[in-house]
Design a protein around this motif. Structure first.
Motif, PDB file in Angstrom:
ATOM      1  N   PRO A  81      17.070 -19.304  34.530  1.00  0.00           N
ATOM      2  CA  PRO A  81      16.736 -20.601  35.134  1.00  0.00           C
ATOM      3  C   PRO A  81      16.971 -21.914  34.457  1.00  0.00           C
ATOM      4  N   ASP A  82      16.528 -21.644  32.851  1.00  0.00           N
ATOM      5  CA  ASP A  82      16.729 -22.976  31.908  1.00  0.00           C
ATOM      6  C   ASP A  82      17.831 -23.142  31.361  1.00  0.00           C
ATOM      7  N   THR A  83      18.755 -22.549  31.788  1.00  0.00           N
ATOM      8  CA  THR A  83      20.191 -22.923  31.509  1.00  0.00           C
ATOM      9  C   THR A  83      20.695 -24.183  31.584  1.00  0.00           C
ATOM     10  N   LEU A  84      21.157 -24.871  30.550  1.00  0.00           N
ATOM     11  CA  LEU A  84      21.614 -26.256  30.663  1.00  0.00           C
ATOM     12  C   LEU A  84      23.351 -25.959  30.648  1.00  0.00           C
ATOM     13  N   PHE A  85      23.899 -26.827  31.562  1.00  0.00           N
ATOM     14  CA  PHE A  85      25.276 -26.800  31.824  1.00  0.00           C
ATOM     15  C   PHE A  85      25.664 -28.035  31.648  1.00  0.00           C
ATOM     16  N   VAL A  86      26.753 -28.022  30.878  1.00  0.00           N
ATOM     17  CA  VAL A  86      27.636 -29.272  30.894  1.00  0.00           C
ATOM     18  C   VAL A  86      29.128 -29.113  31.297  1.00  0.00           C
ATOM     19  N   VAL A  87      29.276 -29.780  32.373  1.00  0.00           N
ATOM     20  CA  VAL A  87      30.505 -29.582  33.361  1.00  0.00           C
ATOM     21  C   VAL A  87      31.454 -30.765  33.020  1.00  0.00           C
ATOM     22  N   TYR A  88      32.787 -30.331  33.049  1.00  0.00           N
ATOM     23  CA  TYR A  88      33.998 -31.576  33.003  1.00  0.00           C
ATOM     24  C   TYR A  88      35.155 -30.789  33.953  1.00  0.00           C
ATOM     25  N   CYS A  89      35.763 -31.987  34.380  1.00  0.00           N
ATOM     26  CA  CYS A  89      37.059 -31.721  34.958  1.00  0.00           C
ATOM     27  C   CYS A  89      38.341 -32.293  34.571  1.00  0.00           C
ATOM     28  N   ALA A  90      39.450 -32.545  34.993  1.00  0.00           N
ATOM     29  CA  ALA A  90      40.482 -33.268  34.646  1.00  0.00           C
ATOM     30  C   ALA A  90      40.166 -34.459  33.826  1.00  0.00           C
ATOM     31  N   GLY A  91      39.446 -35.570  34.233  1.00  0.00           N
ATOM     32  CA  GLY A  91      39.239 -36.654  34.001  1.00  0.00           C
ATOM     33  C   GLY A  91      38.516 -37.653  34.776  1.00  0.00           C
TER      34      GLY A  91
END
Length: 144
Positions: A81-91
């Motif tokens: 539950p304490d996971t940090l996600f860094v998300v990205y896409c095409a731009g």
């Protein structure tokens, strides 16, 4: 006569501090991600939210692929539950990254956007991984 910049008064220093501090709570950039990877200080999960095919074609090294549409409670149950996600896409032309951030936050996870996505990564001169290593503007598929 004031310039277009100063005709609207700037925020006070206190307001600016609050505003830009809040932005940093929601965003990181390609350079910071790359620097943390290089230093071996990766305390987050880097997620490419595009389709599986787009991910296979090219992606940021160290990223995993979790397309936005697959982000369910069941799919994300493997993460603490304490996971940090860094998300990205095409731009910056795609809001799929925002849909992914909404989905992850709705599931109770901390999340930041890697601003610029693949386009920003290439603009910084950083290497890509995958089959095609396309250049920015020539076909980073969103498919979010």
């Amino acid at each position: 006569m004031p310039s277009l910049i100063s005709e609207i008064a700037p925020a006070s220093p206190a307001e600016a501090l609050q505003h830009f501090s809040r932005r940093l709570a929601f965003e990181t950039d390609c350079s910071d991600v790359h620097q943390s990877q290089t230093a071996g200080n990766v305390d987050y999960v880097l997620v490419d939210v595009r389709s599986h095919d787009a991910f296979l074609a090219t992606h940021v090294p160290g990223a995993i692929n979790i397309p936005t549409r697959t982000m369910s409670e069941q799919r994300m149950a493997d993460y603490a539950p304490d996971t940090l996600f860094v998300v990205y896409c095409a731009g910056p032309h795609c809001n799929g990254v925002h849909r992914a951030a909404v989905r992850l936050a709705g599931l109770g996870f901390a999340v930041k956007e890697m601003i610029g996505g693949l386009t920003g990564w290439v603009d910084e001169g950083l290497p890509l991984q995958g089959g095609s290593n396309e250049k920015a503007g020539t076909g980073f598929a969103c498919e979010c």
